[in-house]
Scaffold this motif. Structure first.
Motif, PDB file in Angstrom:
ATOM      1  N   ARG A  40     -95.064 -27.558  16.463  1.00 32.01           N
ATOM      2  CA  ARG A  40     -94.065 -26.751  15.751  1.00 32.01           C
ATOM      3  C   ARG A  40     -94.372 -26.701  14.256  1.00 32.01           C
ATOM      4  O   ARG A  40     -94.241 -25.654  13.609  1.00 32.01           O
ATOM      5  CB  ARG A  40     -92.673 -27.335  16.004  1.00 32.01           C
ATOM      6  N   LYS A  41     -94.794 -27.824  13.702  1.00 29.86           N
ATOM      7  CA  LYS A  41     -95.150 -27.861  12.279  1.00 29.86           C
ATOM      8  C   LYS A  41     -96.323 -26.935  11.990  1.00 29.86           C
ATOM      9  O   LYS A  41     -96.319 -26.185  10.997  1.00 29.86           O
ATOM     10  CB  LYS A  41     -95.498 -29.293  11.874  1.00 29.86           C
ATOM     11  N   LEU A 100     -95.161 -23.341  11.949  1.00 29.40           N
ATOM     12  CA  LEU A 100     -94.439 -22.999  10.718  1.00 29.40           C
ATOM     13  C   LEU A 100     -95.406 -22.775   9.562  1.00 29.40           C
ATOM     14  O   LEU A 100     -95.225 -21.850   8.749  1.00 29.40           O
ATOM     15  CB  LEU A 100     -93.453 -24.115  10.373  1.00 29.40           C
ATOM     16  N   LYS A 159     -86.223 -20.257   4.496  1.00 29.02           N
ATOM     17  CA  LYS A 159     -85.751 -20.883   5.743  1.00 29.02           C
ATOM     18  C   LYS A 159     -86.870 -21.651   6.428  1.00 29.02           C
ATOM     19  O   LYS A 159     -86.674 -22.763   6.940  1.00 29.02           O
ATOM     20  CB  LYS A 159     -85.195 -19.814   6.674  1.00 29.02           C
ATOM     21  N   LEU A 160     -88.060 -21.056   6.430  1.00 28.63           N
ATOM     22  CA  LEU A 160     -89.196 -21.747   7.050  1.00 28.63           C
ATOM     23  C   LEU A 160     -89.574 -23.014   6.288  1.00 28.63           C
ATOM     24  O   LEU A 160     -89.934 -24.033   6.893  1.00 28.63           O
ATOM     25  CB  LEU A 160     -90.398 -20.800   7.128  1.00 28.63           C
ATOM     26  N   GLU A 163     -87.507 -24.948   4.579  1.00 33.08           N
ATOM     27  CA  GLU A 163     -86.502 -25.978   4.913  1.00 33.08           C
ATOM     28  C   GLU A 163     -86.767 -26.581   6.288  1.00 33.08           C
ATOM     29  O   GLU A 163     -86.696 -27.804   6.466  1.00 33.08           O
ATOM     30  CB  GLU A 163     -85.108 -25.352   4.867  1.00 33.08           C
ATOM     31  N   GLU A 164     -87.065 -25.716   7.248  1.00 34.24           N
ATOM     32  CA  GLU A 164     -87.354 -26.230   8.589  1.00 34.24           C
ATOM     33  C   GLU A 164     -88.618 -27.077   8.592  1.00 34.24           C
ATOM     34  O   GLU A 164     -88.697 -28.092   9.303  1.00 34.24           O
ATOM     35  CB  GLU A 164     -87.509 -25.058   9.562  1.00 34.24           C
ATOM     36  N   LEU A 165     -89.615 -26.689   7.792  1.00 33.66           N
ATOM     37  CA  LEU A 165     -90.855 -27.468   7.724  1.00 33.66           C
ATOM     38  C   LEU A 165     -90.609 -28.855   7.133  1.00 33.66           C
ATOM     39  O   LEU A 165     -91.164 -29.851   7.619  1.00 33.66           O
ATOM     40  CB  LEU A 165     -91.885 -26.706   6.886  1.00 33.66           C
ATOM     41  N   LYS A 166     -89.763 -28.950   6.102  1.00 33.26           N
ATOM     42  CA  LYS A 166     -89.443 -30.258   5.526  1.00 33.26           C
ATOM     43  C   LYS A 166     -88.739 -31.150   6.547  1.00 33.26           C
ATOM     44  O   LYS A 166     -89.038 -32.348   6.672  1.00 33.26           O
ATOM     45  CB  LYS A 166     -88.564 -30.071   4.293  1.00 33.26           C
ATOM     46  N   GLN A 167     -87.784 -30.576   7.280  1.00 31.67           N
ATOM     47  CA  GLN A 167     -87.088 -31.355   8.311  1.00 31.67           C
ATOM     48  C   GLN A 167     -88.056 -31.817   9.400  1.00 31.67           C
ATOM     49  O   GLN A 167     -87.968 -32.948   9.888  1.00 31.67           O
ATOM     50  CB  GLN A 167     -85.962 -30.522   8.918  1.00 31.67           C
ATOM     51  N   MET A 168     -88.986 -30.925   9.753  1.00 31.99           N
ATOM     52  CA  MET A 168     -89.950 -31.274  10.796  1.00 31.99           C
ATOM     53  C   MET A 168     -90.873 -32.399  10.329  1.00 31.99           C
ATOM     54  O   MET A 168     -91.189 -33.327  11.093  1.00 31.99           O
ATOM     55  CB  MET A 168     -90.764 -30.040  11.170  1.00 31.99           C
ATOM     56  N   ARG A 183     -88.933 -35.659  10.494  1.00 26.50           N
ATOM     57  CA  ARG A 183     -88.806 -36.129  11.877  1.00 26.50           C
ATOM     58  C   ARG A 183     -90.110 -36.728  12.378  1.00 26.50           C
ATOM     59  O   ARG A 183     -90.122 -37.767  13.061  1.00 26.50           O
ATOM     60  CB  ARG A 183     -88.385 -34.970  12.785  1.00 26.50           C
TER      61      ARG A 183
END
Length: 224
Positions: free
Chosen positions: A22-23, A26, A98-99, A101-106, A109
């Motif tokens: 997923r990373k 992104l 948005k991408l 932010e999602e990349l930082k969260q990924m 994790r």
């Protein structure tokens, strides 16, 4: 969501691989948006632009863009809308934010799961059983030393005399108790008849094996 340390090792590896995939997706999407954003900056500067128009995944033909300030933006579900290059760039900026932010969260994790995975591996290594290995000669020596039996220590003469005197006293007590029982067991004929009649009329009770043997011994002694 299940905790990382509660999953088996294979499931942890699969989960980490999905997060890494997923990373990567992104990051590829962000790089594609960067390329499109640069083209949208340069496109309105000219009246027309020569490009290669794709006809499929492998086929391209030369073409010309004549309306350089108009682009079709995909909104989703095969829905397109006509926008200017400036408006398209604003849409790209929102999607990129948005991408990111999602990349930082990924990434967070992935770091957390990797740390938990390493901790679980170290803990499992610490809890592994220790295998003791020895040669046949060493094991034979160990068994021979363990099989040796302890020798019984002989008792002294004083202890032997104490034991014998104790046995004598017990025999004397037993003899006295038997004589007392004989004296009590001499009833008259009438009393014996009454007792026999009472015993015959009373309900018979079960006697233990020990009492039966004692009764047999008493009867044999009375006959003698």
């Amino acid at each position: 969501m299940l905790e990382m340390n509660a999953l088996p090792e294979i499931e942890r590896a699969r989960l980490l691989q999905r997060l890494r995939d997923r990373k990567n997706h992104l990051e590829e999407s962000l790089s594609s948006y960067d390329v499109v954003d640069k083209e949208l900056v340069e496109l309105p500067k000219t009246l027309k632009k020569d490009v290669m128009v794709p006809l499929g995944p492998l086929a391209f033909v030369p073409g010309t863009v004549r309306q350089t300030n108009e682009v079709m933006v995909l909104l989703g579900e095969n829905q397109f809308v006509l926008r200017s290059c400036f408006q398209a760039r604003e849409i790209i900026q929102r999607r990129r934010s948005k991408l990111n932010e999602e990349l930082k969260q990924m990434e967070a994790r992935i770091e957390t799961h990797e740390a938990v995975s390493e901790t679980v591996k170290e803990k499992s290594k610490a809890e592994e059983p220790i295998h003791i290995r020895e040669s046949l000669e060493e094991s034979a020596k160990t068994l021979s030393g363990a099989v040796e039996k302890e020798k019984f220590k002989p008792i002294s003469k004083e202890e032997h005399m104490k034991i014998m005197s104790r046995l004598d006293n017990l025999e004397k007590l037993e003899a006295l108790s038997e004589e007392g029982m004989k004296g009590r067991q001499k009833p008259t004929e009438q009393s014996s008849k009454d007792s026999e009649q009472q015993e015959s009329n009373a309900p018979k009770k079960k006697m233990s094996l020990f009492k039966q043997r004692r009764m047999q011994q008493r009867q044999s002694q009375q006959k003698d």
